[in-house]
Motif scaffolding. Structure first.
Motif, PDB file in Angstrom:
ATOM      1  N   THR A 116       0.802  -1.223   0.000  1.00  0.00           N
ATOM      2  CA  THR A 116       0.000   0.000   0.000  1.00  0.00           C
ATOM      3  C   THR A 116       0.836   1.276   0.000  1.00  0.00           C
ATOM      4  O   THR A 116       0.290   2.365  -0.070  1.00  0.00           O
ATOM      5  CB  THR A 116      -0.919   0.021   1.229  1.00  0.00           C
ATOM      6  OG1 THR A 116      -0.122  -0.232   2.379  1.00  0.00           O
ATOM      7  CG2 THR A 116      -2.005  -1.022   1.122  1.00  0.00           C
ATOM      8  N   ALA A 117       2.160   1.144   0.116  1.00  0.00           N
ATOM      9  CA  ALA A 117       3.002   2.341   0.165  1.00  0.00           C
ATOM     10  C   ALA A 117       3.607   2.603  -1.210  1.00  0.00           C
ATOM     11  O   ALA A 117       3.760   1.695  -2.015  1.00  0.00           O
ATOM     12  CB  ALA A 117       4.103   2.165   1.196  1.00  0.00           C
ATOM     13  N   SER A 118       3.970   3.860  -1.450  1.00  0.00           N
ATOM     14  CA  SER A 118       4.629   4.200  -2.722  1.00  0.00           C
ATOM     15  C   SER A 118       6.023   3.602  -2.781  1.00  0.00           C
ATOM     16  O   SER A 118       6.556   3.330  -3.843  1.00  0.00           O
ATOM     17  CB  SER A 118       4.747   5.713  -2.864  1.00  0.00           C
ATOM     18  OG  SER A 118       3.499   6.303  -2.744  1.00  0.00           O
ATOM     19  N   GLY A 119       6.603   3.439  -1.618  1.00  0.00           N
ATOM     20  CA  GLY A 119       7.923   2.813  -1.543  1.00  0.00           C
ATOM     21  C   GLY A 119       8.132   2.367  -0.104  1.00  0.00           C
ATOM     22  O   GLY A 119       7.657   3.032   0.813  1.00  0.00           O
ATOM     23  N   SER A 120       8.796   1.235   0.102  1.00  0.00           N
ATOM     24  CA  SER A 120       8.992   0.777   1.477  1.00  0.00           C
ATOM     25  C   SER A 120      10.276  -0.027   1.566  1.00  0.00           C
ATOM     26  O   SER A 120      10.777  -0.530   0.558  1.00  0.00           O
ATOM     27  CB  SER A 120       7.818  -0.084   1.930  1.00  0.00           C
ATOM     28  OG  SER A 120       7.671  -1.187   1.081  1.00  0.00           O
ATOM     29  N   ALA A 121      10.797  -0.133   2.756  1.00  0.00           N
ATOM     30  CA  ALA A 121      12.006  -0.921   2.966  1.00  0.00           C
ATOM     31  C   ALA A 121      12.051  -1.379   4.409  1.00  0.00           C
ATOM     32  O   ALA A 121      11.489  -0.734   5.298  1.00  0.00           O
ATOM     33  CB  ALA A 121      13.256  -0.091   2.648  1.00  0.00           C
ATOM     34  N   ARG A 122      12.695  -2.507   4.621  1.00  0.00           N
ATOM     35  CA  ARG A 122      12.919  -2.985   5.976  1.00  0.00           C
ATOM     36  C   ARG A 122      14.392  -3.324   6.109  1.00  0.00           C
ATOM     37  O   ARG A 122      14.937  -4.065   5.296  1.00  0.00           O
ATOM     38  CB  ARG A 122      12.068  -4.215   6.258  1.00  0.00           C
ATOM     39  CG  ARG A 122      12.119  -4.650   7.701  1.00  0.00           C
ATOM     40  CD  ARG A 122      11.320  -5.910   7.888  1.00  0.00           C
ATOM     41  NE  ARG A 122      11.283  -6.266   9.299  1.00  0.00           N
ATOM     42  CZ  ARG A 122      11.046  -7.496   9.733  1.00  0.00           C
ATOM     43  NH1 ARG A 122      10.825  -8.457   8.867  1.00  0.00           N
ATOM     44  NH2 ARG A 122      11.025  -7.761  11.010  1.00  0.00           N
ATOM     45  N   VAL A 123      15.013  -2.763   7.132  1.00  0.00           N
ATOM     46  CA  VAL A 123      16.442  -2.972   7.345  1.00  0.00           C
ATOM     47  C   VAL A 123      16.637  -3.630   8.703  1.00  0.00           C
ATOM     48  O   VAL A 123      16.017  -3.226   9.688  1.00  0.00           O
ATOM     49  CB  VAL A 123      17.207  -1.626   7.308  1.00  0.00           C
ATOM     50  CG1 VAL A 123      18.575  -1.755   7.926  1.00  0.00           C
ATOM     51  CG2 VAL A 123      17.330  -1.130   5.889  1.00  0.00           C
ATOM     52  N   ARG A 124      17.445  -4.669   8.724  1.00  0.00           N
ATOM     53  CA  ARG A 124      17.843  -5.244  10.011  1.00  0.00           C
ATOM     54  C   ARG A 124      19.359  -5.228  10.065  1.00  0.00           C
ATOM     55  O   ARG A 124      20.027  -5.602   9.117  1.00  0.00           O
ATOM     56  CB  ARG A 124      17.356  -6.685  10.149  1.00  0.00           C
ATOM     57  CG  ARG A 124      15.874  -6.819  10.022  1.00  0.00           C
ATOM     58  CD  ARG A 124      15.404  -8.165  10.499  1.00  0.00           C
ATOM     59  NE  ARG A 124      15.390  -8.179  11.945  1.00  0.00           N
ATOM     60  CZ  ARG A 124      15.006  -9.243  12.671  1.00  0.00           C
ATOM     61  NH1 ARG A 124      14.669 -10.354  12.088  1.00  0.00           N
ATOM     62  NH2 ARG A 124      14.995  -9.175  13.984  1.00  0.00           N
ATOM     63  N   ILE A 125      19.883  -4.786  11.192  1.00  0.00           N
ATOM     64  CA  ILE A 125      21.332  -4.773  11.367  1.00  0.00           C
ATOM     65  C   ILE A 125      21.694  -5.800  12.417  1.00  0.00           C
ATOM     66  O   ILE A 125      21.173  -5.767  13.537  1.00  0.00           O
ATOM     67  CB  ILE A 125      21.834  -3.370  11.781  1.00  0.00           C
ATOM     68  CG1 ILE A 125      21.508  -2.372  10.676  1.00  0.00           C
ATOM     69  CG2 ILE A 125      23.323  -3.404  12.054  1.00  0.00           C
ATOM     70  CD1 ILE A 125      22.249  -1.072  10.800  1.00  0.00           C
ATOM     71  N   GLY A 126      22.570  -6.715  12.023  1.00  0.00           N
ATOM     72  CA  GLY A 126      23.056  -7.719  12.960  1.00  0.00           C
ATOM     73  C   GLY A 126      21.952  -8.582  13.553  1.00  0.00           C
ATOM     74  O   GLY A 126      22.105  -9.094  14.645  1.00  0.00           O
ATOM     75  N   GLY A 127      20.815  -8.679  12.841  1.00  0.00           N
ATOM     76  CA  GLY A 127      19.720  -9.492  13.359  1.00  0.00           C
ATOM     77  C   GLY A 127      19.026  -8.872  14.563  1.00  0.00           C
ATOM     78  O   GLY A 127      18.158  -9.492  15.161  1.00  0.00           O
ATOM     79  N   VAL A 128      19.383  -7.647  14.921  1.00  0.00           N
ATOM     80  CA  VAL A 128      18.756  -7.021  16.087  1.00  0.00           C
ATOM     81  C   VAL A 128      17.974  -5.774  15.649  1.00  0.00           C
ATOM     82  O   VAL A 128      16.755  -5.837  15.510  1.00  0.00           O
ATOM     83  CB  VAL A 128      19.788  -6.623  17.168  1.00  0.00           C
ATOM     84  CG1 VAL A 128      19.101  -6.492  18.492  1.00  0.00           C
ATOM     85  CG2 VAL A 128      20.921  -7.606  17.232  1.00  0.00           C
ATOM     86  N   THR A 129      18.682  -4.685  15.455  1.00  0.00           N
ATOM     87  CA  THR A 129      18.019  -3.433  15.082  1.00  0.00           C
ATOM     88  C   THR A 129      17.156  -3.655  13.845  1.00  0.00           C
ATOM     89  O   THR A 129      17.619  -4.206  12.849  1.00  0.00           O
ATOM     90  CB  THR A 129      19.076  -2.347  14.814  1.00  0.00           C
ATOM     91  OG1 THR A 129      19.874  -2.226  15.975  1.00  0.00           O
ATOM     92  CG2 THR A 129      18.430  -1.010  14.526  1.00  0.00           C
ATOM     93  N   ASP A 130      15.902  -3.252  13.936  1.00  0.00           N
ATOM     94  CA  ASP A 130      14.929  -3.609  12.912  1.00  0.00           C
ATOM     95  C   ASP A 130      14.067  -2.389  12.605  1.00  0.00           C
ATOM     96  O   ASP A 130      13.382  -1.879  13.488  1.00  0.00           O
ATOM     97  CB  ASP A 130      14.063  -4.756  13.468  1.00  0.00           C
ATOM     98  CG  ASP A 130      13.234  -5.426  12.401  1.00  0.00           C
ATOM     99  OD1 ASP A 130      13.115  -4.855  11.313  1.00  0.00           O
ATOM    100  OD2 ASP A 130      12.699  -6.514  12.675  1.00  0.00           O
ATOM    101  N   ILE A 131      14.130  -1.913  11.370  1.00  0.00           N
ATOM    102  CA  ILE A 131      13.416  -0.691  11.005  1.00  0.00           C
ATOM    103  C   ILE A 131      12.558  -0.946   9.773  1.00  0.00           C
ATOM    104  O   ILE A 131      13.015  -1.538   8.805  1.00  0.00           O
ATOM    105  CB  ILE A 131      14.407   0.441  10.670  1.00  0.00           C
ATOM    106  CG1 ILE A 131      15.488   0.550  11.731  1.00  0.00           C
ATOM    107  CG2 ILE A 131      13.662   1.744  10.420  1.00  0.00           C
ATOM    108  CD1 ILE A 131      15.320   1.576  12.750  1.00  0.00           C
ATOM    109  N   LEU A 132      11.321  -0.489   9.838  1.00  0.00           N
ATOM    110  CA  LEU A 132      10.417  -0.590   8.700  1.00  0.00           C
ATOM    111  C   LEU A 132      10.042   0.826   8.284  1.00  0.00           C
ATOM    112  O   LEU A 132       9.664   1.638   9.125  1.00  0.00           O
ATOM    113  CB  LEU A 132       9.174  -1.365   9.112  1.00  0.00           C
ATOM    114  CG  LEU A 132       8.093  -1.537   8.058  1.00  0.00           C
ATOM    115  CD1 LEU A 132       8.565  -2.436   6.944  1.00  0.00           C
ATOM    116  CD2 LEU A 132       6.831  -2.097   8.686  1.00  0.00           C
ATOM    117  N   VAL A 133      10.168   1.094   6.990  1.00  0.00           N
ATOM    118  CA  VAL A 133       9.874   2.439   6.493  1.00  0.00           C
ATOM    119  C   VAL A 133       8.878   2.354   5.352  1.00  0.00           C
ATOM    120  O   VAL A 133       9.008   1.513   4.460  1.00  0.00           O
ATOM    121  CB  VAL A 133      11.169   3.146   6.010  1.00  0.00           C
ATOM    122  CG1 VAL A 133      10.839   4.423   5.276  1.00  0.00           C
ATOM    123  CG2 VAL A 133      12.070   3.454   7.180  1.00  0.00           C
ATOM    124  N   GLY A 134       7.876   3.210   5.406  1.00  0.00           N
ATOM    125  CA  GLY A 134       6.917   3.315   4.316  1.00  0.00           C
ATOM    126  C   GLY A 134       6.835   4.764   3.868  1.00  0.00           C
ATOM    127  O   GLY A 134       6.886   5.673   4.690  1.00  0.00           O
TER     128      GLY A 134
END
Lengths: 287, 294
Positions: free
Chosen positions: B40-58
């Motif tokens: 549903t988003a114009s663009g999105s990404a999900r980044v995980r660093i080292g299997g811990v820090t987890d960010i979802l962007v829409g």
């Protein structure tokens, strides 16, 4: 100075290797558990009534277990449930009158009574008011302590003790928390791994890795530090792959990582983690 | 919470150049990145660093009026929310300060002159119509280096944003120009590669020792931290300092230099990774997203 390195990968697709588990009745929250009329519901289940029909549904993700007429769902991932005699590692969160409170990854904090620790000198004597004032000299907030579960009180609290030279404050190493299900109860929880690293595998999933077993000691050499780091990454790899953690599996991953020539910093890459854990997985599957 | 002994171990490790997870001082943890996972988003990404820090962007877009001070530029608004899943500290209003801090960082990075061309690409009719990109980020787990992970996720999402093609219809006589949004044809943002990435270097232990991509344990030991926005041209797009301690001038200079170097490395690696995603998007090939099953 070293050049910065950085690897970027796509997340691995969900595993489809369900064949070896297909005979195990796995359920997820909200799904119906097939029951007979006379079943008795136990933990992890909920009786829901829709109209005139009553169905049993699961409240956790886990394995449906039946004991005679008792139906329960054993969760695959849960907080640590202490049992008397368990070796645990705890982190001191605060001090209260004559006791320390420790986080042991359980539903409630564990209690370490002043009367349950060894005083320096090892003599048995009454704990005085003076000792109570000096409690921070033994353990202070944030300290990691290895201990044994002494008893469970009626209110659900757990009391620990450190009345052995093995137990006490931890230093000179690195702390790795994993899922408590992966550390099985065993005769031995203090290990000297084949590579020379000392590991304390706490039943509560708290693991401590150090160069030496003694509480005090000199500086860690770079070689030793790398070895501890490799063991740490091996433990984390087992945690990610959900393989039981013991000295044998740790060393299997450790050796596999060296054989494959995997750099220390790459061991946590999802694709590499899966590869170096293959040996450990078949080791546990065979057992 | 860390014990004194753990701090000593981390600081001694930094002094020897070997960190608790075996990395060198400026090494980064492995990153997993997935783009276009939110339909549903114009663009999105999900980044995980080292299997811990987890960010979802829409990223979502709409047409608005541009700001009076920049009539030929589009707008970008940033909202970051730290999910209470990430830490009990974020329950209720607990994360409000951090949310504001993180959104502020993004706003600052994307307000810099280095991203002007990116903002210009969002203009439609100067002074009257432009795109606004609402960038919403969700912190699902935090295990150190939030700034870096967040900026990387936002950048990756912006790289894959597609907007409907807009046709400008010239107004007749005294009428103003009008726009017509063509919902059939989608185009990628122009100059999205200009988006910066933030690099945080934390001073740990002795003088002149600093580390990149610190874990939460290392962050607890850091005396001071510098976060620098870096773009592909190697230009700085804003800096933020953190921590309670100080850094001497020589160290600061080499920190800034290294931040640009590490940032350049991150940008190059991410862009070559994203090339596949972009190529697939442009060819219209459907890929089943891994999404939250990873």
């Amino acid at each position: 100075m070293s050049t910065p390195t950085f690897s970027i990968v796509r997340p691995p697709p969900p595993s489809t290797a369900s064949a070896p588990l297909s005979h195990i009745p796995i359920t997820i929250p909200g799904s119906t558990i097939p029951t007979e009329d006379l079943s008795v519901r136990a933990r992890g289940t909920l009786l829901s009534t829709t109209g005139s029909t009553r169905v049993l549904t699961a409240t956790v993700a886990g394995v449906i277990t039946r004991v005679n007429k008792l139906v329960m769902v054993r969760p695959l991932r849960a907080k640590y449930i202490p049992e008397t005699g368990d070796v645990v590692i705890g982190r001191v969160t605060d001090l209260a009158g004559r006791r320390w409170r420790l986080d042991v990854n359980a539903a409630r904090h564990a209690i370490l009574l002043l009367s349950a620790v060894n005083l320096p000198g090892g003599i048995q004597r009454r704990r005085t008011y003076q000792d109570e004032l000096n409690m921070r000299a033994f353990f202070t907030e944030g300290d990691l302590v290895s201990a044994e579960v002494q008893e469970q009180w009626d209110d659900g609290c757990v009391a620990l003790h450190t009345r052995s030279l093995r137990y006490g404050k931890l230093s000179g190493g690195t702390f790795v928390p994993v899922q408590p299900e992966l550390v099985k109860r065993a005769k031995k929880h203090f290990h000297r791994l084949d590579c020379g690293v000392h590991a304390i595998l706490g039943n509560n999933g708290y693991i401590f890795l150090a160069e030496r077993a003694e509480k005090e000691g000199g500086a860690t050499t770079p070689e030793m530090r790398k070895m501890v780091a490799r063991v740490r990454n091996a433990v984390l790899a087992l945690d990610t792959e959900f393989i039981a953690i013991g000295p044998d599996t740790i060393m299997s991953v450790y050796d596999a990582s060296i054989e494959e020539g995997v750099e220390l910093r790459d061991m946590t890459r999802p694709d590499i983690t899966a590869k170096i854990c293959e040996g450990a997985r078949s080791m546990r599957a065979a057992a | 919470m860390l014990s004194g002994a753990e701090k000593t171990y981390i600081e001694a490790g930094a002094a020897q150049g070997i960190r608790a997870d075996g990395r060198g001082l400026l090494d980064l943890r492995p990153v997993t990145l997935e783009t276009s996972l939110l339909p549903t988003a114009s663009g999105s990404a999900r980044v995980r660093i080292g299997g811990v820090t987890d960010i979802l962007v829409g990223v979502k877009a709409e047409v608005v009026e541009p700001h009076v001070n920049a009539p030929d530029e589009g707008l970008m608004s940033f909202a970051v929310e730290c999910s209470s899943l990430a830490s009990p500290d974020f329950v209720g209003r607990g994360g409000a300060d951090l949310n504001a801090e993180l959104s502020q960082l993004l706003t600052r990075l994307y307000a810099s002159s280095a991203t002007r061309e990116l903002r210009r690409g969002l203009a439609l009719i100067p002074g009257r119509k432009c795109w606004v990109l609402h960038v919403d980020a969700l912190v699902l787990d935090s295990g150190g280096n939030l700034y870096g992970a967040l900026s990387l996720a936002v950048r990756a999402a912006l790289r894959v944003v597609t907007l409907p093609r807009v046709v400008i219809i010239p107004g007749e006589a005294d009428d103003d120009d009008e726009i017509e949004v063509n919902e059939e044809v989608f185009e990628r943002l122009s100059r999205s590669e200009d988006a910066p990435v933030a690099v945080t270097l934390s001073a740990v232990g002795g003088r002149g020792i600093y580390i990149a991509d610190s874990t939460s344990e290392e962050e607890a030991c850091a005396k001071a931290a510098i976060t620098m926005g870096v773009n592909l041209a190697g230009r700085a797009c804003g800096a933020v300092s953190g921590g309670t301690g100080g850094v001497d001038m020589d160290t600061l200079k080499s920190m800034l230099k290294d931040a640009v170097r590490v940032g350049g490395d991150i940008l190059k690696t991410t862009d070559s990774f994203l090339q596949d995603d972009i190529a697939r998007m442009e060819s219209g090939e459907e890929v089943e997203p891994v999404g939250f099953f990873s």
